[in-house]
Write an enzyme that holds these catalytic residues in place. Structure first.
Site, mmCIF file in Angstrom:
data_model
loop_
_atom_site.group_PDB
_atom_site.id
_atom_site.type_symbol
_atom_site.label_atom_id
_atom_site.label_comp_id
_atom_site.label_asym_id
_atom_site.label_seq_id
_atom_site.Cartn_x
_atom_site.Cartn_y
_atom_site.Cartn_z
ATOM 1 N N GLU A 34 -81.400 17.923 -18.832
ATOM 2 C CA GLU A 34 -81.219 16.484 -18.628
ATOM 3 C C GLU A 34 -79.723 16.200 -18.678
ATOM 4 O OE1 GLU A 34 -82.421 12.092 -20.446
ATOM 5 O OE2 GLU A 34 -83.107 13.908 -21.477
ATOM 6 N N ARG A 282 -86.640 29.173 -30.241
ATOM 7 C CA ARG A 282 -85.230 28.841 -30.374
ATOM 8 C C ARG A 282 -84.543 29.868 -31.267
ATOM 9 N NH1 ARG A 282 -82.862 23.730 -29.686
ATOM 10 N NH2 ARG A 282 -84.228 22.141 -28.800
ATOM 11 N N LYS A 292 -78.209 18.273 -28.184
ATOM 12 C CA LYS A 292 -77.318 17.271 -27.584
ATOM 13 C C LYS A 292 -77.450 15.944 -28.309
ATOM 14 C CE LYS A 292 -78.866 17.924 -23.374
ATOM 15 N NZ LYS A 292 -79.072 17.766 -21.915
#
Length: 834
Positions: A34, A282, A292
């Site tokens: 994104e 992760r 982010k």
């Protein structure tokens, strides 16, 4: 072990698909960020996986901007993302794709779902939708608008598209199952009304799709075969599949979309190829935030100077800090892919950086904390230009376009590091002291004759004499000084601003023990020094990385303004023009000062892979032709290569670790440097533990483990009680998800101190990891229900209260639940239907 057994589980899936002829052997992956911020080191792992898997099997990878949220996205972020991926060394297939390119096809697909009875327009408010959704223990309640007629739903949805309603008046929801145990399946939202300007489509769209709806259908439109994402989307997979199975591909008119490769018919779920989602864990990096959403507040509140602050985990920050892209790729390769969330030592990244920079970074002299030295027997106005190599002889392949040597000025006035002098030297101190002789790196021998102090008793100058017969660092009579130090000419060096960047957070887990992770910021993450550097750097390319001898790796920062040449021997020499300055950022120190060494067996020190001369077993001290030690050089690998050249068993293990166990060359090198280290590793994996995981624990975690006597690094050699078989069993417990990484780390300390079988300890003390997402969700919902005031304040904007709820859930589960999983579930529960 066969090649098949080497593959990570994602590559194994792709390999099986290719071998079976699925999708006609075609592999098409995508990276879908994104554009609401800069990419970070966590994205690098996903990028390396997406592009790497496709490349391994002759496939391709597309880049798609997931730009469905008009209020947070910006074309500047798009440009930054493109720049970072290209810098990292990857090239995407064709033009950049955008989810916004598919707004019309997505709308048409949704419209057809309404016609088929699979979606409806709901007019409940956000809070009402949340209340109707139920909990893990209670089924949801149907909205009073759930049974609207198809005709009414079509009319309302078209009116939403036409912009006839204000924000929040209606939403489009999928009609699935309000009693589903997976909360994602309880009539999830597909569209919301948002009258906001989009950076690409302008004001054309008053409705915007939610991620879960847009994501899978965009994959289908593009013809993605393997949709790879991180583990927090595991619960979303069921919804991903449902949307794929309840849409009609032909409605999207894919043939009219540039670059789209998907296909299918009018039949439900007939996508060809049919995309499938696969999740990987992760890899959370110690002392680092990889989100982010969490990095943005650091930029906004001034905790850092911007997205490219060298302390940030963003790729832009790492690039400005001087981290080469191949080091990041090597780090991602070494960390690998797993099914359970894990924490990775930041030292692993720092080691990869050193490995990448060592053969390419020219060596120069820079004094960070200058102490003046006056050479009393050298002419005041004299200057000698001494030739010095840019690279040590052990660097086998320095950059081809870089000269072999440079010339450095020697004069009557010098600077040395203040720490290289001791008026009353302690035992073992081998540098300059009153009456002592030392060697100047690439220069002469000097002897300290007099110490000059100011009125406060601080040493401000040393008066020394030099031996002119010792040019180049050797003496005709064969004498050898006690030590070698670096220096620069005070008369012909360049002033420089040195920025010593350190870890942004003071604890490995920034969320540990605080409600707001910013409370764990490291107040000493940046130190700025006024230093002096040799003049050879004056006209080097602006992005040159250097090794400041005996100090670390540095890169010139973009804040540097011009410097100009002055006359000297062969034109060498430089001075700074008025108002100019050189600014250097520290990329990484020569050795990791945060870590310790743990001794596994007598005379076998497993020293962290973070140190430049990484030692596994004894390593001889390299020396130059003059007998001068190679100061601060990364010579460990070369020394281990020499050891293996003289030992066939060591060389055989080195090759086998790569060929049969799938270890990288760097890891195999570290584990095959001595018979004892090989034996320890072989015994650790003999019980069936994952060879790569054991290697990672052995080299990065078996360190700093504390015993009753203190840190493991302080114990005498051979005192550790850790058995290889116990390490293998411990790694297996973590890799299988039986215990959390945190529990594993704690258990490692106990095994080092007291020994034992980790499996027996886990069974006896009920240390097993709580990984049941439904159970954790149940606890989270109960905690939220017990604290309605705090939940209301969170929804009102006090985001840091998420830490409060995480703490309550962890306490309720007796800290057995994985903290990162708890955080994801808590935030998901708090934000449901928002």
């Amino acid at each position: 072990m066969s090649e098949k057994e080497h593959l990570d589980f994602i590559r194994q899936i792709v390999a099986d698909d290719v071998a079976s002829g699925k999708h006609d052997g075609r592999v098409l992956t995508r990276f879908p960020p994104e554009p609401n911020g800069f990419l970070h080191i966590g994205h690098a792992s996903a990028i390396c996986l997406d592009f790497g898997v496709a490349a391994d099997y002759g496939g391709r990878t597309t880049l798609r901007m997931d730009d469905t949220n008009p209020t947070t996205e910006d074309p500047a972020y798009v440009e930054a993302i493109e720049r970072d991926i290209a810098w990292l060394g990857f090239e995407w297939e064709g033009d950049v794709r955008y989810a916004s390119d598919y707004f019309e096809p997505l709308y048409q697909l949704a419209l057809r779902m309404v016609e088929d009875g699979f979606a409806y327009v709901d007019s409940l408010s956000e809070s009402e939708i949340r209340d109707h959704r139920g909990s893990v223990r209670e089924p949801g309640r149907p909205s009073p608008y759930r049974d609207r007629s198809i005709e009414e739903n079509l009319q309302l949805f078209r009116a939403m598209r036409a912009g006839e309603f204000p924000d929040g008046a209606h939403v489009l929801r999928a009609k699935i199952d309000l009693s589903a145990s997976n909360m994602k399946m309880r009539d999830p939202l597909m569209y919301r009304i948002r009258h906001a300007h989009h950076y690409r489509t302008g004001d054309a769209w008053p409705i915007y799709p939610f991620y879960d709806w847009a994501h899978g259908q965009s994959d289908g439109i593009e013809g993605i075969t393997h949709s790879l994402c991180t583990l927090e989307f595991q619960d979303n997979r069921e919804l991903y599949d449902w949307f794929i199975e309840h849409t009609r591909p032909s409605v999207a008119q894919i043939d009219s979309l540039p670059g789209a490769e998907g296909g299918g018919s009018e039949d439900l779920g007939s996508w060809d190829p049919r995309p499938r989602q696969y999740e990987f864990a992760r890899r959370n990096l110690d002392y680092t935030i990889v989100s982010k959403r969490k990095l943005l507040p650091l930029v906004e509140d001034g905790s850092v100077s911007g997205w490219d602050d060298p302390r940030m985990s963003t790729l832009a920050g790492l690039r400005r800090r001087g981290v080469p892209p191949d080091a990041i790729r090597a780090f991602c390769d070494q960390v690998g892919i797993g099914k359970a969330d894990n924490r990775v030592s930041v030292g692993t990244l720092e080691w990869a950086i050193r490995e990448a920079l060592n053969p390419r970074a020219p060596r120069v002299l820079c004094v960070l904390d200058p102490l003046k030295v006056t050479i009393t027997n050298y002419p005041d106005d004299g200057i000698d230009w001494l030739e010095a190599p840019y690279f040590p002889r052990d660097v086998k392949a320095p950059p081809e376009d870089w000269p072999a040597t440079r010339r450095i000025p020697f004069s009557a006035n010098l600077y040395i590091e203040r720490s290289d002098f001791a008026e009353e030297p302690p035992s073992g101190f081998k540098r300059l002291a009153p009456g002592r002789e030392v060697r100047l790196r690439h220069g002469f021998f000097i002897t300290c004759d007099e110490v000059v102090k100011d009125g406060g008793g601080e040493v401000v100058e040393l008066r020394c004499t030099y031996d002119p017969a010792t040019s180049g660092g050797s003496s005709p009579d064969g004498r050898k000084p006690s030590g070698t130090i670096h220096w620069v000419s005070a008369d012909a060096s360049l002033p420089a601003e040195i920025r010593l960047y350190d870890r942004l957070f003071k604890v490995a887990d920034p969320y540990e023990g605080v409600e707001d992770f910013r409370d764990n910021l490291n107040p000493n993450s940046l130190e700025i020094l006024d230093a002096f550097i040799e003049p050879s750097v004056a006209e080097d390319p602006p992005d040159t990385s250097y090794q400041f001898e005996r100090t670390g790796y540095f890169i010139r920062d973009r804040a540097t303004r011009s410097v100009s040449k002055v006359a000297g021997s062969n034109g060498a020499g430089a001075h700074a023009e008025a108002g100019s300055r050189l600014v250097f950022n520290r990329t990484v120190s020569l050795r990791n000062t945060w870590e310790t060494t743990v001794y596994l067996e007598p005379d076998v020190a497993i020293t962290s892979v973070l140190e430049p001369g990484v030692t596994v077993g004894p390593v001889p001290e390299p020396a130059s032709e003059t007998g001068e030690p190679t100061i601060g050089e990364d010579t460990g690998r070369l020394a281990r290569d020499r050891i293996r050249e003289e030992s066939l068993p060591l060389q055989t293990s080195f090759e086998r670790f790569q060929r049969e166990l799938g270890l990288t060359e760097e890891v195999a090198d570290l584990l095959s440097a001595s018979p004892a280290s090989i034996d320890f590793y072989e015994r650790a994996i003999a019980g069936g533990a994952n060879p790569e995981a054991v290697a990672n624990w052995l080299l990065n975690k078996v360190r700093g483990a504390e015993s009753k006597e203190g840190p493991a690094g302080t114990r005498a050699a051979g005192e550790s009680s850790l058995e290889p078989e116990a390490l293998g069993a411990l790694v297996d417990l973590v890799e299988s998800g039986t215990i959390s990484v945190t529990t594993g780390n704690d258990l490692l300390s106990r095994l080092v101190a007291d020994g034992g079988d980790p499996r027996e300890i886990v069974d006896r003390e009920a240390l097993g990891r709580l990984v049941d997402r439904a159970r954790i969700r149940d606890v989270a919902h109960q905690v939220i229900a017990d604290h309605p005031e705090e939940a209301g304040r969170f929804r009102a904007g006090q985001a840091k209260l998420a830490g409060f709820f995480v703490g309550q859930v962890m306490r309720a589960t007796e800290n057995r639940a994985d903290a990162s999983l708890v955080r994801n579930i808590v935030e998901e529960s708090l934000n449901e239907a928002s």
